[in-house]
Design a protein around this motif. Structure first.
Motif, mmCIF file in Angstrom:
data_model
loop_
_atom_site.group_PDB
_atom_site.id
_atom_site.type_symbol
_atom_site.label_atom_id
_atom_site.label_comp_id
_atom_site.label_asym_id
_atom_site.label_seq_id
_atom_site.Cartn_x
_atom_site.Cartn_y
_atom_site.Cartn_z
ATOM 1 N N VAL A 26 0.852 -1.201 0.000
ATOM 2 C CA VAL A 26 0.000 0.000 0.000
ATOM 3 C C VAL A 26 0.882 1.243 0.000
ATOM 4 O O VAL A 26 0.601 2.232 -0.682
ATOM 5 N N GLU A 27 1.982 1.179 0.741
ATOM 6 C CA GLU A 27 2.906 2.309 0.784
ATOM 7 C C GLU A 27 3.511 2.555 -0.594
ATOM 8 O O GLU A 27 3.593 3.691 -1.061
ATOM 9 N N ARG A 28 3.894 1.468 -1.251
ATOM 10 C CA ARG A 28 4.477 1.573 -2.583
ATOM 11 C C ARG A 28 3.501 2.261 -3.551
ATOM 12 O O ARG A 28 3.870 3.177 -4.291
ATOM 13 N N GLY A 29 2.249 1.821 -3.516
ATOM 14 C CA GLY A 29 1.230 2.392 -4.394
ATOM 15 C C GLY A 29 0.939 3.849 -4.076
ATOM 16 O O GLY A 29 0.732 4.667 -4.978
ATOM 17 N N SER A 30 0.940 4.181 -2.783
ATOM 18 C CA SER A 30 0.682 5.558 -2.373
ATOM 19 C C SER A 30 1.796 6.482 -2.848
ATOM 20 O O SER A 30 1.529 7.559 -3.400
ATOM 21 N N LEU A 31 3.036 6.034 -2.635
ATOM 22 C CA LEU A 31 4.173 6.877 -3.006
ATOM 23 C C LEU A 31 4.194 7.138 -4.511
ATOM 24 O O LEU A 31 4.558 8.228 -4.953
ATOM 25 N N ARG A 32 3.773 6.135 -5.280
ATOM 26 C CA ARG A 32 3.676 6.347 -6.742
ATOM 27 C C ARG A 32 2.698 7.465 -7.064
ATOM 28 O O ARG A 32 2.844 8.176 -8.045
ATOM 29 N N ALA A 33 1.638 7.602 -6.223
ATOM 30 C CA ALA A 33 0.631 8.648 -6.431
ATOM 31 C C ALA A 33 1.031 9.950 -5.727
ATOM 32 O O ALA A 33 0.274 10.918 -5.751
ATOM 33 N N GLY A 34 2.186 9.954 -5.073
ATOM 34 C CA GLY A 34 2.696 11.196 -4.493
ATOM 35 C C GLY A 34 2.291 11.458 -3.054
ATOM 36 O O GLY A 34 2.486 12.572 -2.552
ATOM 37 N N VAL A 35 1.726 10.463 -2.372
ATOM 38 C CA VAL A 35 1.373 10.657 -0.956
ATOM 39 C C VAL A 35 1.980 9.540 -0.104
ATOM 40 O O VAL A 35 2.316 8.470 -0.621
ATOM 41 N N THR A 36 2.121 9.794 1.193
ATOM 42 C CA THR A 36 2.615 8.760 2.097
ATOM 43 C C THR A 36 1.457 7.819 2.440
ATOM 44 O O THR A 36 0.285 8.119 2.156
ATOM 45 N N VAL A 37 1.785 6.707 3.102
ATOM 46 C CA VAL A 37 0.747 5.745 3.453
ATOM 47 C C VAL A 37 -0.191 6.339 4.518
ATOM 48 O O VAL A 37 -1.405 6.073 4.522
ATOM 49 N N GLY A 38 0.334 7.206 5.387
ATOM 50 C CA GLY A 38 -0.514 7.885 6.377
ATOM 51 C C GLY A 38 -1.462 8.865 5.708
ATOM 52 O O GLY A 38 -2.647 8.963 6.066
ATOM 53 N N GLN A 39 -0.936 9.613 4.724
ATOM 54 C CA GLN A 39 -1.774 10.562 3.979
ATOM 55 C C GLN A 39 -2.856 9.812 3.204
ATOM 56 O O GLN A 39 -4.010 10.244 3.140
ATOM 57 N N ARG A 40 -2.479 8.670 2.628
ATOM 58 C CA ARG A 40 -3.462 7.848 1.908
ATOM 59 C C ARG A 40 -4.604 7.445 2.842
ATOM 60 O O ARG A 40 -5.775 7.477 2.463
ATOM 61 N N ALA A 59 -10.514 8.020 15.445
ATOM 62 C CA ALA A 59 -11.252 6.851 15.944
ATOM 63 C C ALA A 59 -11.491 5.845 14.821
ATOM 64 O O ALA A 59 -11.277 4.645 14.988
ATOM 65 N N ALA A 60 -11.892 6.338 13.636
ATOM 66 C CA ALA A 60 -12.203 5.441 12.525
ATOM 67 C C ALA A 60 -10.952 4.716 12.038
ATOM 68 O O ALA A 60 -11.008 3.544 11.654
ATOM 69 N N LEU A 61 -9.814 5.408 12.043
ATOM 70 C CA LEU A 61 -8.594 4.836 11.487
ATOM 71 C C LEU A 61 -7.686 4.251 12.567
ATOM 72 O O LEU A 61 -6.604 3.750 12.263
ATOM 73 N N GLN A 62 -8.126 4.341 13.823
ATOM 74 C CA GLN A 62 -7.311 3.884 14.950
ATOM 75 C C GLN A 62 -5.915 4.485 14.898
ATOM 76 O O GLN A 62 -4.893 3.779 14.978
ATOM 77 N N MET A 63 -5.891 5.810 14.742
ATOM 78 C CA MET A 63 -4.619 6.532 14.727
ATOM 79 C C MET A 63 -4.612 7.512 15.893
ATOM 80 O O MET A 63 -5.659 8.023 16.292
ATOM 81 N N LYS A 64 -3.418 7.788 16.396
ATOM 82 C CA LYS A 64 -3.301 8.725 17.510
ATOM 83 C C LYS A 64 -3.589 10.148 17.063
ATOM 84 O O LYS A 64 -3.292 10.541 15.936
#
Lengths: 149, 149
Positions: A26-40, A59-64
């Protein structure tokens, strides 16, 4: 001991490397589109729930909270999202994708779904349905085991 | 877009929470048997490859060298493993389970397999075989995607 639990144990044990490979892909695909995996992840979250607040996204993404805030700033600066004041709460904001952000997450998701569709072709509908069924059941099963005394 | 990729996407997305639940459940079962989840991993590693060295265990379990060393010391102090000098290399050691360590990991694994066997009863052999097949295929698929330029 029958054959099935051994086979199931092996499949369950594959969960850890699988998550590592999924994250890297997923990170590889995101970076190809110009965003990080967190931004994606944030862009996908806003595409699923337009107008979400930062705490709702966390809450939805379980991220701090701090991680969500940082990424929201990054994608806002890149012109991929815009924020508007939340009429319900002073000092809080709601976030929306811009057309540019919408185009990027749509392209990333289309690429991911196209790849999964190609993968699916090697399996019967019954096999894919069984995978889905067992995977979700395992999730509930281990969640319960984790709570057991 | 057909139905299958959406279903598969949902199942793949369940990998992250599943790993969290598996880890918590395995930890819960290990603690009941008096060992940490890290100690359980080392005991299982030595039960699969008796006489392994610390670097061999680290490679097999994908654990960092220092973490392996620390856990080996813990389980050795608890009388669950014993070490002997490695005749092939001065200053290196090989590790074996003691009868007490063997009993503990055997009990933990028997409990885990019994629970998986109970879980399996809700599914047909074909469903379990499909889960195994798709799970391992996804592993290879995402590993390749992660390497793609």
């Amino acid at each position: 001991m029958t054959h099935e639990p051994d086979q199931l144990y092996q499949a369950v044990q594959a969960t850890r490397p699988l998550l590592r490979h999924i994250t890297a892909a997923v990170e590889r695909g995101s970076l190809r589109a110009g965003v990080t995996v967190g931004q994606r992840a944030i862009l996908e979250g806003l595409s699923l729930t337009p107008g979400a607040t930062a705490p709702q996204l966390g809450a939805a993404l379980q991220m701090k909270r701090q991680y969500v805030s940082r990424i929201l700033q990054e994608v806002q600066r890149a012109g991929l999202i815009e924020r508007r004041a939340n009429p319900e709460h002073a000092r809080s904001h709601r976030y929306w994708l811009t057309p540019k952000g919408e185009a990027i997450i749509t392209a990333i998701r289309a690429d991911e779904m196209e790849k999964l569709a190609l993968f699916s072709e090697a399996f019967s509908p019954a096999e894919l349905a069984a995978y889905h069924k067992v995977q979700l059941a395992l999730n509930g099963f281990f969640a319960n085991l984790a709570k057991e005394v």
